[in-house]
Motif scaffolding. Structure first.
Motif, PDB file in Angstrom:
ATOM      1  N   ASP A  21       0.810  -1.274  -0.053  1.00 43.23           N
ATOM      2  CA  ASP A  21       0.004   0.267  -0.041  1.00 43.23           C
ATOM      3  C   ASP A  21       0.895   1.458  -0.029  1.00 43.23           C
ATOM      4  OD1 ASP A  21      -2.666  -0.769  -0.488  1.00 43.23           O
ATOM      5  OD2 ASP A  21      -3.156   0.351   1.303  1.00 43.23           O
ATOM      6  N   GLY A  23       2.624   2.235  -2.223  1.00 42.45           N
ATOM      7  CA  GLY A  23       2.519   3.061  -3.635  1.00 42.45           C
ATOM      8  C   GLY A  23       3.429   2.229  -4.453  1.00 42.45           C
ATOM      9  N   LYS A  24       4.175   1.039  -4.355  1.00 39.84           N
ATOM     10  CA  LYS A  24       4.876   0.446  -5.352  1.00 39.84           C
ATOM     11  C   LYS A  24       4.361   0.149  -6.692  1.00 39.84           C
ATOM     12  CE  LYS A  24       6.404  -4.211  -5.573  1.00 39.84           C
ATOM     13  NZ  LYS A  24       7.112  -5.561  -4.930  1.00 39.84           N
ATOM     14  N   THR A  25       3.101  -0.366  -6.806  1.00 38.20           N
ATOM     15  CA  THR A  25       2.479  -0.355  -7.972  1.00 38.20           C
ATOM     16  C   THR A  25       2.346   0.758  -8.819  1.00 38.20           C
ATOM     17  OG1 THR A  25       1.164  -2.347  -6.948  1.00 38.20           O
ATOM     18  CG2 THR A  25       0.647  -1.643  -9.058  1.00 38.20           C
ATOM     19  N   THR A  26       1.752   1.809  -8.138  1.00 42.28           N
ATOM     20  CA  THR A  26       1.779   3.043  -8.756  1.00 42.28           C
ATOM     21  C   THR A  26       2.863   3.814  -9.427  1.00 42.28           C
ATOM     22  OG1 THR A  26      -0.357   3.393  -7.134  1.00 42.28           O
ATOM     23  CG2 THR A  26       0.277   5.184  -8.482  1.00 42.28           C
ATOM     24  N   ASN A 136       6.342   8.696  -0.715  1.00 40.54           N
ATOM     25  CA  ASN A 136       5.587   8.972  -1.729  1.00 40.54           C
ATOM     26  C   ASN A 136       4.308   9.443  -0.906  1.00 40.54           C
ATOM     27  OD1 ASN A 136       4.165   8.471  -4.265  1.00 40.54           O
ATOM     28  ND2 ASN A 136       3.458   6.743  -3.534  1.00 40.54           N
ATOM     29  N   LYS A 137       3.219   9.716  -1.697  1.00 43.43           N
ATOM     30  CA  LYS A 137       1.877  10.196  -1.237  1.00 43.43           C
ATOM     31  C   LYS A 137       2.009  11.266  -0.343  1.00 43.43           C
ATOM     32  CE  LYS A 137      -0.050   5.488  -0.701  1.00 43.43           C
ATOM     33  NZ  LYS A 137      -0.834   4.572   0.007  1.00 43.43           N
ATOM     34  N   ASP A 139       0.694  14.170  -0.852  1.00 47.18           N
ATOM     35  CA  ASP A 139      -0.161  14.811  -1.116  1.00 47.18           C
ATOM     36  C   ASP A 139      -1.365  14.502  -0.296  1.00 47.18           C
ATOM     37  OD1 ASP A 139      -0.023  12.451  -2.598  1.00 47.18           O
ATOM     38  OD2 ASP A 139      -2.409  12.852  -3.546  1.00 47.18           O
ATOM     39  N   SER A 262       5.178  12.249  -4.893  1.00 44.58           N
ATOM     40  CA  SER A 262       3.725  11.547  -4.943  1.00 44.58           C
ATOM     41  C   SER A 262       3.916  11.043  -6.252  1.00 44.58           C
ATOM     42  CB  SER A 262       2.690  12.635  -4.850  1.00 44.58           C
ATOM     43  OG  SER A 262       1.658  12.110  -5.438  1.00 44.58           O
TER      44      SER A 262
HETATM   45  P1  GDP Z   1       1.457  -1.089  -3.495  1.00 45.86           P
HETATM   46  O1  GDP Z   1       0.540  -2.063  -2.642  1.00 45.86           O
HETATM   47  O2  GDP Z   1       2.751  -0.617  -2.523  1.00 45.86           O
HETATM   48  O3  GDP Z   1       1.730  -1.735  -4.763  1.00 45.86           O
HETATM   49  O4  GDP Z   1       0.544   0.271  -3.446  1.00 45.86           O
HETATM   50  P2  GDP Z   1      -0.256   0.776  -4.631  1.00 45.86           P
HETATM   51  O5  GDP Z   1       0.434   1.422  -5.563  1.00 45.86           O
HETATM   52  O6  GDP Z   1      -1.236  -0.122  -5.287  1.00 45.86           O
HETATM   53  O7  GDP Z   1      -0.832   2.108  -4.030  1.00 45.86           O
HETATM   54  C1  GDP Z   1      -1.889   1.803  -2.811  1.00 45.86           C
HETATM   55  C2  GDP Z   1      -2.922   2.785  -2.878  1.00 45.86           C
HETATM   56  O8  GDP Z   1      -2.428   4.035  -2.529  1.00 45.86           O
HETATM   57  C3  GDP Z   1      -3.697   2.925  -4.110  1.00 45.86           C
HETATM   58  O9  GDP Z   1      -4.993   3.416  -3.838  1.00 45.86           O
HETATM   59  C4  GDP Z   1      -3.001   4.086  -4.981  1.00 45.86           C
HETATM   60  O10 GDP Z   1      -3.950   4.645  -5.848  1.00 45.86           O
HETATM   61  C5  GDP Z   1      -2.873   4.990  -3.774  1.00 45.86           C
HETATM   62  N1  GDP Z   1      -1.458   6.032  -3.977  1.00 45.86           N
HETATM   63  C6  GDP Z   1      -0.248   5.555  -4.600  1.00 45.86           C
HETATM   64  N2  GDP Z   1       0.383   6.495  -4.613  1.00 45.86           N
HETATM   65  C7  GDP Z   1      -0.125   7.637  -4.396  1.00 45.86           C
HETATM   66  C8  GDP Z   1       0.094   9.119  -4.175  1.00 45.86           C
HETATM   67  O11 GDP Z   1       1.119   9.533  -4.575  1.00 45.86           O
HETATM   68  N3  GDP Z   1      -0.904   9.799  -3.383  1.00 45.86           N
HETATM   69  C9  GDP Z   1      -1.868   9.340  -3.161  1.00 45.86           C
HETATM   70  N4  GDP Z   1      -2.857  10.213  -2.404  1.00 45.86           N
HETATM   71  N5  GDP Z   1      -2.485   7.950  -3.072  1.00 45.86           N
HETATM   72  C10 GDP Z   1      -1.564   7.233  -3.569  1.00 45.86           C
END
Ligand code: GDP
Length: 402
Positions: A21, A23-26, A136-137, A139, A262
């Motif tokens: 969660d 933000g690795k995927t994003t 990350n995140k 914002d 972000s």
């Molecule tokens: P992973 O489990 O590490 O791969 O995380 P994801 O990339 O799936 O991100 C988890 C959640 O955080 C998703 O709902 C994304 O849309 C959200 N997210 C990722 N990056 C950001 C960011 O920079 N800002 C915000 N507000 N949300 C983010």
């Protein structure tokens, strides 16, 4: 400079590590997007790729969950190696850390250092993987860059060196100050076609940015005597000299450069890609004392199979080549089974296509087709030099799960 030195200089094998969660995927998707692997963000999810000459290929659904994906950034080939985030997959994390040379650790700007980050951090220590951190995140409501940096220092025991300062916080987060260059990168809109602006450092941040820069410079010039002397004499130290010091300290794990951002922001991952190229090692750069790990293309062949993925066409074996070279169609010795095998084809694996290659060369991460008896963890080697790469690791660490 020899062709091979240039090749290795422009090659990075890295992993993206994060707590679920964070933000690795994003972040990975944005990297694929901004390096031109995908035409629009998120495309890897729906199988609607730009490449449609082979429906079979398309069905394959190569996604960012592939064992490794190749992208290019400013002339450097970056192989992104998948590292599972979840603690249940610790064996896999171990294995993937063994084949990468450096890592980007993604932190949630609100949650900061989380249990899995801590566990994976210790594993990366064990394999001496140089790291850069991406907070990350920023914002999000409750995000606090300075607090996450402090948590890294406390919980992970590292000297965390911010290379950037965020401009604005939470909903007003709108850019970063690049401390080495003392300039601001500002995202004006949430429209992906709109590039960020390079601007002056906002007046209200100027003093803080100057102090942060002074701390950064003081911490990194120590890595190089000549630069330190020049700095102590009060001379202007060039950006290149500062970057060289930063690279040296990062590779020696003396400190961890930290970026603020972000993945949601326009081109928010571009400074991260620059940092991967600038501060993470090329193959062989860190382990040059060990002749097995120095990425010599003229040494006897040795590669580690780190993942076998089945698809419609059969099995594709992902390998990390440590030294030597091997042409497609060649016979190779599996040192783990003691049997010879033949590789039929070799591929560079992209998000949406495979590019066939003539040979595997030291430093490469590639997908190999044709191996029948090779399992994850096996070593492929030159028969007259049958090394066992799976034995190069130190014993498993004791992991405290809180
Ligand atoms: P992973 O489990 O590490 O791969 O995380 P994801 O990339 O799936 O991100 C988890 C959640 O955080 C998703 O709902 C994304 O849309 C959200 N997210 C990722 N990056 C950001 C960011 O920079 N800002 C915000 N507000 N949300 C983010």
């Amino acid at each position: 400079m020899t062709t091979n030195t240039t090749r290795l200089r422009n090659l990075r094998n890295i992993g993206v590590i994060a707590h679920v969660d964070a933000g690795k995927t994003t972040t990975t998707e944005r990297i694929l997007f901004y390096t031109g692997e995908n035409h629009r963000i998120g495309e890897v999810h729906d199988g609607n790729t730009r490449m449609d000459f082979d429906p079979q290929e398309r069905k394959r659904g190569i996604t960012i969950n592939s064992a490794a994906i190749t992208v290019h950034w400013n002339g450097t080939q970056i192989n992104l190696i998948d590292t599972p985030g979840h603690i249940d997959f610790n064996i896999e994390v171990n294995r993937s850390l063994r084949v990468l040379d450096g890592a980007v650790v993604v932190f949630d700007g609100v949650a900061g250092v989380e249990p899995q980050t801590e566990t994976n951090w210790r594993l990366a220590d064990k394999y001496r993987v140089p790291r850069i951190a991406f907070v990350n995140k920023l914002d999000r409501t409750g995000a606090d860059f300075a607090r996450v940096v402090a948590m890294m220092e406390e919980r992970l025991g590292v000297a965390a060196l911010p290379l950037q300062l965020p401009i604005g916080a939470e909903g007003d987060f709108r850019g970063v100050v690049d401390l080495l260059r003392m300039r601001a990168l500002v995202w004006d809109k949430d429209d992906a076609s709109e590039p960020y602006r390079v601007a002056d450092v906002p007046a209200e941040l100027l003093d803080e940015a100057r102090r942060a820069r002074a701390r950064l410079v003081e911490a990194i010039v120590e890595q190089d005597d000549a630069t330190l002397d020049a700095w102590l004499r009060g001379e202007e130290v060039s950006l290149e000299a500062l970057q060289a010091c930063l690279r040296k300290g990062t590779l020696a794990a003396a400190f961890v450069p930290v970026l603020a951002g972000s993945a949601f922001k326009n081109r928010g991952v571009e400074p991260l890609l620059d940092a991967v190229v600038d501060y993470l090692p090329r193959p062989g750069e860190v382990n040059h004392e060990d002749e097995l790990l120095n990425a010599d293309p003229d040494a006897p062949f040795a590669a580690l199979a780190f993942k076998v993925v089945a698809d419609d066409h059969g099995a594709m074996t992902f390998v990390r080549v440590y030294r030597g070279r091997l042409a497609r169609g060649a016979s190779v010795f599996n040192a783990s089974t003691g049997r010879n095998e033949r590789i039929s084809r070799v591929y560079e694996v992209h998000a949406d296509k495979h590019i066939e290659k003539d040979e595997l060369v030291a430093g490469d991460i590639a997908g190999v087709v044709g191996l029948k008896d090779t399992l994850t963890g096996h070593t492929l080697a030159d028969k007259s030099h049958p090394v066992h790469l799976e034995e190069i690791s130190v014993p498993d660490p004791v992991i405290d799960v809180a």
